[in-house]
Design a protein around this motif. Structure first.
Motif, PDB file in Angstrom:
ATOM      1  N   VAL A 215      -5.923   6.951  -3.631  1.00 50.56           N
ATOM      2  CA  VAL A 215      -7.074   6.541  -2.907  1.00 50.56           C
ATOM      3  C   VAL A 215      -7.037   4.908  -2.756  1.00 50.56           C
ATOM      4  N   LEU A 216      -6.644   4.294  -3.763  1.00 46.77           N
ATOM      5  CA  LEU A 216      -6.550   2.692  -3.892  1.00 46.77           C
ATOM      6  C   LEU A 216      -5.274   2.342  -2.889  1.00 46.77           C
TER       7      LEU A 216
ATOM      8  N   PHE B 249      -5.701   0.101   4.380  1.00 52.86           N
ATOM      9  CA  PHE B 249      -7.055  -0.313   5.517  1.00 52.86           C
ATOM     10  C   PHE B 249      -7.125  -1.384   5.558  1.00 52.86           C
ATOM     11  N   VAL B 250      -7.171  -2.281   4.272  1.00 59.23           N
ATOM     12  CA  VAL B 250      -7.393  -3.621   4.241  1.00 59.23           C
ATOM     13  C   VAL B 250      -5.998  -4.446   5.071  1.00 59.23           C
TER      14      VAL B 250
ATOM     15  N   ALA C 138      -6.653   2.616   0.773  1.00 57.00           N
ATOM     16  CA  ALA C 138      -7.619   1.344   0.880  1.00 57.00           C
ATOM     17  C   ALA C 138      -6.874   0.387   1.130  1.00 57.00           C
ATOM     18  N   LEU C 139      -5.796   0.098   0.333  1.00 60.88           N
ATOM     19  CA  LEU C 139      -5.115  -1.145   0.649  1.00 60.88           C
ATOM     20  C   LEU C 139      -4.433  -1.183   1.851  1.00 60.88           C
TER      21      LEU C 139
ATOM     22  N   SER D 120       0.813  -1.198   0.000  1.00 58.74           N
ATOM     23  CA  SER D 120       0.074  -0.073  -0.054  1.00 58.74           C
ATOM     24  C   SER D 120       0.967   1.263   0.134  1.00 58.74           C
TER      25      SER D 120
END
Length: 86
Positions: free
Chosen positions: A64-65, A71-72, A68-69, A33
């Motif tokens: 943003v991706l 966060f995952v 998000a990664l 990320s």
């Protein structure tokens, strides 16, 4: 006379196995990320043609991706390896 309660004692030489909160997969996802976010910021750099499709559309989407990664990576709980019985 007041009663004195005994504190529970712990063994000085006791061994307790400390474990990390995250597993190897979590750290790999988190590093990925960070790399994706860095690529997104690299896509945003430059002084010529600041209104290009890459700089105003693709780069923010990549950033943003990456977030998000991340966060995952924090929430992902890897499956524990089952021990072989037999």
């Amino acid at each position: 006379m007041a009663q004195v309660k005994k504190q529970p004692t712990t063994k000085v030489g006791s061994t307790s196995k400390a474990s990390f909160v995250f597993k190897k997969e979590n750290y790999q996802l988190f590093v990925a990320s960070i790399l994706v976010v860095a690529i997104g910021f690299i896509l945003m750099t430059g002084t010529e043609d600041i209104y290009s499709f890459t700089k105003i559309t693709i780069a923010p989407f990549v950033v943003v991706l990456g977030f998000a990664l991340g966060f995952v990576a924090i929430l992902y709980k890897p499956k524990s390896a089952k021990s072989k019985e037999g």
